[in-house]
Design an enzyme around this catalytic site. Structure first.
Site, PDB file in Angstrom:
ATOM      1  N   LYS A 196       0.801  -1.231   0.000  1.00 60.81           N
ATOM      2  CA  LYS A 196       0.000   0.000   0.000  1.00 60.81           C
ATOM      3  C   LYS A 196       0.833   1.280   0.000  1.00 60.81           C
ATOM      4  CE  LYS A 196      -4.052  -2.152   2.045  1.00 60.81           C
ATOM      5  NZ  LYS A 196      -5.111  -2.095   3.035  1.00 60.81           N
ATOM      6  N   ASP A 227      -9.749   2.614   2.139  1.00 60.33           N
ATOM      7  CA  ASP A 227      -9.761   2.051   3.499  1.00 60.33           C
ATOM      8  C   ASP A 227     -10.347   3.048   4.509  1.00 60.33           C
ATOM      9  OD1 ASP A 227      -8.729  -0.485   3.007  1.00 60.33           O
ATOM     10  OD2 ASP A 227      -6.647   0.142   3.269  1.00 60.33           O
TER      11      ASP A 227
END
Ligand code: NAP
Length: 307
Positions: free
Chosen positions: A90, A126
């Site tokens: 990420k 997220d």
């Protein structure tokens, strides 16, 4: 759907990704991770794709950190619409993007890549996914909640911390094992968003003190992924957990984690990471297709994995 191997390799994307084009339906979306076999994203996204009548499928691709730059660059030539990113990609993927959303820049991490006109566009769902999950589970918005994020300077933790700041939570406290990382993130957020945020060490005393002044406690550490893992709330702090707290554990591995056990024991409202997984996936689908995602279908696909 064809019976091809469940996990593909980064090298399969090279040379135009012939292996993916030959699948029926062709694979044009994927999750990149190392490891990746555990990912619950394919059943959730494939259920959505079928419901939306998109003639393509979403697959798992095992991509190591060394392979990540080439794997991302090969997406366009393999005719992929994009990819989801999971551990450990990420943060490393962000500088490889041609364009990164403002929110993801602030978060310093991306979990979604969309290929647009051959360019790689990075976003992070997220943070918004956690925000939607908190509304669904507790009927409260981050705007109303004083939040403590344990593991707040990790990949998911950063996204959640920045989301709280963007939504204007009344106060945000980050507790990170490596406190320097927490301090640095708090400083960055203060500089860019002029938002009051504090960083504390992950000691029982500091956590216990913080718990007296927060409404929502989020676990963004991996503690709880493995059976027998300890709670991220040490014993002394545990005594300060009470029924007015909301507890969100981002772990979605299935069973009741030690943290959720503690929360249930004192009568606190508690939820695991399935709702965050669902909502971050719904937002990814919308980023790829620009249309509303079939929430109920995606929820059902995840629910059947749990049973
Ligand atoms: P990550 O980038 O590796 O960050 C891990 C964080 O946890 C860091 O803050 C790290 O502290 C801390 N940590 C790791 N081991 C610890 C330990 N033994 N004790 C205390 N702190 C510890 O990982 P990530 O990608 O953020 O993932 C973290 C968790 O979030 C995973 O369990 C994942 O399943 C979950 N997650 C859930 C969703 C969802 O949709 N539900 C989405 C994303 C992630 P240091 O900085 O000191 O190393």
């Amino acid at each position: 759907m064809s019976k091809d191997p469940e996990v593909y390799l980064a090298k399969d994307l090279a040379g135009g990704g012939e292996i993916f084009r030959r699948l029926n339906p062709p694979a044009r979306l994927a999750v990149f991770g190392d490891p990746v076999a555990h990912s619950a994203s394919p059943p959730m996204h494939n259920a959505a794709l079928r419901e939306q009548n998109h003639d393509l499928q979403y697959v798992r691709i095992h991509v190591t950190p060394e392979e990540l730059p080439d794997a991302l660059k090969n997406l366009a030539s393999a005719d992929f619409l994009g990819a989801s990113l999971t551990i450990p990609h990420k943060q490393a993927a962000l500088p490889i993007m041609d364009h990164v959303s403002r929110e993801a820049q602030l978060m310093g991490t991306i979990n979604t890549v969309a290929v647009r006109a051959g360019k790689l566009c990075g976003s992070n769902t997220d943070g918004p996914g956690l925000a939607a999950a908190v509304i669904e589970e507790f009927g409260r918005s981050l705007t109303q909640l004083r939040v403590l994020i344990i593991g707040g300077a990790g990949g998911a933790g950063r996204a959640i911390t920045v989301q709280c700041a963007l939504e204007g939570s009344p106060s945000v406290i980050i507790a990170n094992r490596n406190k320097e990382k927490g301090d640095l993130l708090a400083q960055e957020i203060q500089e860019h968003l002029e938002f009051p945020i504090s960083s504390i060490p992950m000691t029982a005393e500091s956590l216990g003190h913080a718990m007296k002044s927060v409404d929502l406690i989020v676990n963004a550490t991996p503690l709880g992924m493995k059976t027998g893992d300890a709670s991220p709330l040490p014993h002394l702090a545990e005594g300060l957990l009470n029924a007015r707290h909301l507890v969100y554990d981002t772990i979605y591995s299935g069973g009741e984690t030690a943290l959720l056990k503690q929360a249930n024991h004192v009568g606190a409202k508690a939820a695991n990471g399935f709702s965050m997984l669902l909502h971050q996936g719904v937002l990814q689908n919308t980023l790829w297709f620009g249309e509303p995602a079939p929430l109920a279908t995606m929820r059902e696909a995840l629910r059947s994995l749990r049973n």
